[in-house]
Design an enzyme around this catalytic site. Structure first.
Site, PDB file in Angstrom:
ATOM      1  N   GLU A 100      36.090  47.462  32.822  1.00 41.35           N
ATOM      2  CA  GLU A 100      37.085  46.560  32.235  1.00 41.35           C
ATOM      3  C   GLU A 100      38.347  47.327  31.845  1.00 41.35           C
ATOM      4  OE1 GLU A 100      36.817  43.479  32.365  1.00 41.35           O
ATOM      5  OE2 GLU A 100      34.714  42.876  32.262  1.00 41.35           O
ATOM      6  N   ARG A 138      41.764  45.925  33.639  1.00 43.31           N
ATOM      7  CA  ARG A 138      42.692  45.242  32.737  1.00 43.31           C
ATOM      8  C   ARG A 138      43.827  46.152  32.295  1.00 43.31           C
ATOM      9  NH1 ARG A 138      39.428  40.491  29.846  1.00 43.31           N
ATOM     10  NH2 ARG A 138      37.435  40.693  30.922  1.00 43.31           N
ATOM     11  N   ASP A 166      30.388  41.093  42.726  1.00 45.94           N
ATOM     12  CA  ASP A 166      31.532  40.502  43.411  1.00 45.94           C
ATOM     13  C   ASP A 166      32.626  41.466  43.851  1.00 45.94           C
ATOM     14  OD1 ASP A 166      32.062  40.916  40.707  1.00 45.94           O
ATOM     15  OD2 ASP A 166      32.711  38.881  40.291  1.00 45.94           O
ATOM     16  N   GLU A 191      38.651  32.071  39.477  1.00 44.44           N
ATOM     17  CA  GLU A 191      38.254  32.346  40.859  1.00 44.44           C
ATOM     18  C   GLU A 191      38.493  31.195  41.835  1.00 44.44           C
ATOM     19  OE1 GLU A 191      36.462  35.432  38.369  1.00 44.44           O
ATOM     20  OE2 GLU A 191      36.506  33.250  38.217  1.00 44.44           O
ATOM     21  N   THR A 246      41.332  42.813  41.576  1.00 44.18           N
ATOM     22  CA  THR A 246      40.361  41.815  41.137  1.00 44.18           C
ATOM     23  C   THR A 246      40.784  41.153  39.838  1.00 44.18           C
ATOM     24  OG1 THR A 246      37.983  41.420  40.885  1.00 44.18           O
ATOM     25  CG2 THR A 246      38.891  43.332  39.734  1.00 44.18           C
TER      26      THR A 246
END
Length: 535
Positions: free
Chosen positions: A148, A152, A288, A433, A520
């Site tokens: 993360e 981010r 994913d 998504e 992503t």
């Protein structure tokens, strides 16, 4: 530490290089480098459509819709700025600041490129000053996810630098990446799942174990490749590529084992041994973005990282054979599967895949895969379109075509008849998504129906999720506001959800898919950086 890790990575990866002048990942699975004629052919691929409707009336509609989305973004941003500026998140219901990602300001940094794209100059300048003052050597005292932190923070800073050319963002991205490289100092080079920057200790979500998952070891490659390009320091790229070295070297597909289908990787891995432990392959949470970054990092490298392309192709074969299944409503779904069978359960995370597959299909001129991407998009969109709120659930299940429904609960059977799927976890947390994949199809085909789909979803979100503090989650998408709200507004709402909503109604040349690759976390990276095989 950075120098020691660099030496370790160079030693560990050298076996994969046919010659020292080529960086890690350029040698394919069969030992070959990318061919120049292939690179030249890929360079001619056009991702975005050239047939967008340009009538004055439609442009006015689109401009009004973009303005509406921008106004709502500003509503949420101003609430964050008023009540929680510099904090990781704001609780949109209680208006309290929330620390979830080290306390460095996840929402602040994750939002930077969206603010820039929307032309919010004053907000961007104020945010830049705030970013300049962040000290990444200190945090809230709690370990947090390395994955993360990368997507981010580091991804957000890199994208902000590329869009603005303000070097403070590159400086801060590099400073944070250097700190997080310590999390890769493990027996295999596979990073810890959790890392405490204060104590320099790692662990997993479940404690001090050496467990990690596929997505959280395979979603550094895009950001770290670009950071190595920008800094001309290969250590970041080497760290990310080392993960592939270990995954491929220490795991051989074998029928009857936890890893049985080439390219369909189990979810959980031991970072100490580098071996897969458990978790049936799927495209949802925990897996994913591993698959997503194979094709996107290859594209970002100017088609030079041959191994990533080979891994994508191998994975896609397995996905088509074992993950994709037609449901009783004749739509095509994505489940959990391998050569021992399919579990017909899915989640909203899987809905990124139609867009990514469409992107790959354009890059590779693969019309068969484009057809599949479209079928998968229809089922993904259906999870939103068929509910009363036009908002989809976190998890859902489907009945494979031809299967008996006797194992399903009575309520599940009823929902399959009503919606085509049943709701397993009916809440919604503003995840992007489905919107993301529809955005890709709009930009790739130029068909206005996809923009209309996004507008329909946006109307549902506005009607059900807008609150004083921004946008809250829904406890049950079947009930909307009446079913209760969730006081959660993660930074991806600003970084992804609002960005894809907005870009669906700007002029198509704004952050064109021919010019950028999205991470992503929805951070656009320029495709124009040249790469000749070295940093």
């Amino acid at each position: 530490m950075k120098q020691l890790l660099s030496a370790f990575l160079i030693l560990g990866a050298c076996v994969h290089l046919s010659t020292a002048k080529h960086v890690d990942g350029m040698v394919g699975l069969k030992g070959h480098l990318p061919r120049q004629r292939d690179i030249e052919r890929f360079m001619k691929s056009q991702v975005q459509a050239s047939n967008f409707t340009t009538s004055d009336s439609l442009r006015r509609i689109r401009a009004n819709r973009a303005a509406d989305i921008k106004d709502s973004f500003l509503h949420a941003w101003r609430a964050y700025k008023k009540y929680a500026y510099g904090a990781d998140e704001i609780n949109p219901l209680t208006l309290e600041a929330v620390t979830t990602r080290n306390g460095w300001g996840a929402t602040l940094i994750d939002s930077l490129d969206t603010i820039h794209i929307m032309g919010l100059e004053d907000e961007f300048k104020e945010a830049t000053d705030k970013v300049r003052a962040i000290n990444f050597d200190k945090n809230d005292g709690e370990p947090s996810k390395v994955f993360e932190t990368n997507i981010r923070y580091i991804g957000g800073l890199i994208s902000a630098y590329e869009l603005s050319n303000d070097k403070v963002f590159l400086k801060q991205a590099t400073a944070l990446a250097d700190i997080m490289l310590e999390a890769f100092d493990t027996p295999t080079g596979i990073p810890w799942q959790m890392w405490d920057v204060q104590t320099g200790t790692g662990g997993s979500e479940t404690g001090p174990s050496t467990l990690n998952n596929l997505a959280e070891i395979g979603t550094y490659q895009l950001e770290f490749f670009r950071l190595s390009q920008l800094t001309k320091d290969p250590v970041y790229h080497k760290a990310a590529q080392r993960v592939y070295d270990v995954v491929l070297d220490r795991n051989v597909p074998k029928k009857g084992s936890v890893y049985s289908v080439p390219g369909l990787y189990p979810i959980f891995i031991d970072i100490k041994t580098g071996k897969f432990l458990s978790g049936k392959p799927n495209l949802g949470g925990g897996s994913d973005s591993f698959y997503e970054y194979l094709i996107k990092t290859w594209a970002l490298s100017g088609y030079q990282l041959q191994r990533s392309l080979d891994m994508w192709k191998e994975s896609l074969k397995g996905i088509k054979k074992y993950i994709v299944s037609r449901g009783s409503d004749k739509r095509m779904y994505m489940g959990i599967g391998d050569d021992e069978g399919l579990d017909s359960i899915s989640d909203t995370f899987t809905c990124f895949f139609p867009g990514t597959l469409a992107l790959a299909s354009r890059l590779l001129n693969d019309s068969e895969s484009m057809d599949l991407a479209h079928e998968l998009l229809l089922s993904s969109y259906n999870t939103f379109a068929r509910t009363p709120t036009h908002i989809g659930p976190e998890n859902f299940g489907f009945l494979p075509d031809g299967d008996d429904d006797s194992d399903l609960l009575l309520a599940q059977r009823g929902e399959i008849k009503k919606y085509g799927f049943y709701l397993d976890r009916p809440y919604y947390l503003m995840r992007p998504e489905v919107i993301e994949s529809i955005f890709y199809f709009y930009r790739i085909t130029g068909d206005e129906k996809y923009a209309d789909w996004i507008w329909e979803i946006w109307q549902g979100i506005k009607a059900n999720c807008a609150v004083e503090g921004g946008f809250a989650g829904l406890r049950d998408v079947r009930l909307g506001r009446e079913g209760g709200l969730i006081g959660k507004q993660e930074s991806f709402v600003f970084a992804e959800t609002f960005k894809y909503l907005y870009l669906a109604f700007t002029e198509p040349n704004v952050i064109s898919l021919d010019d950028y690759v999205f991470s992503t976390e929805g951070h656009p990276f320029k495709r124009s950086f040249s790469f000749n095989g070295t940093f």
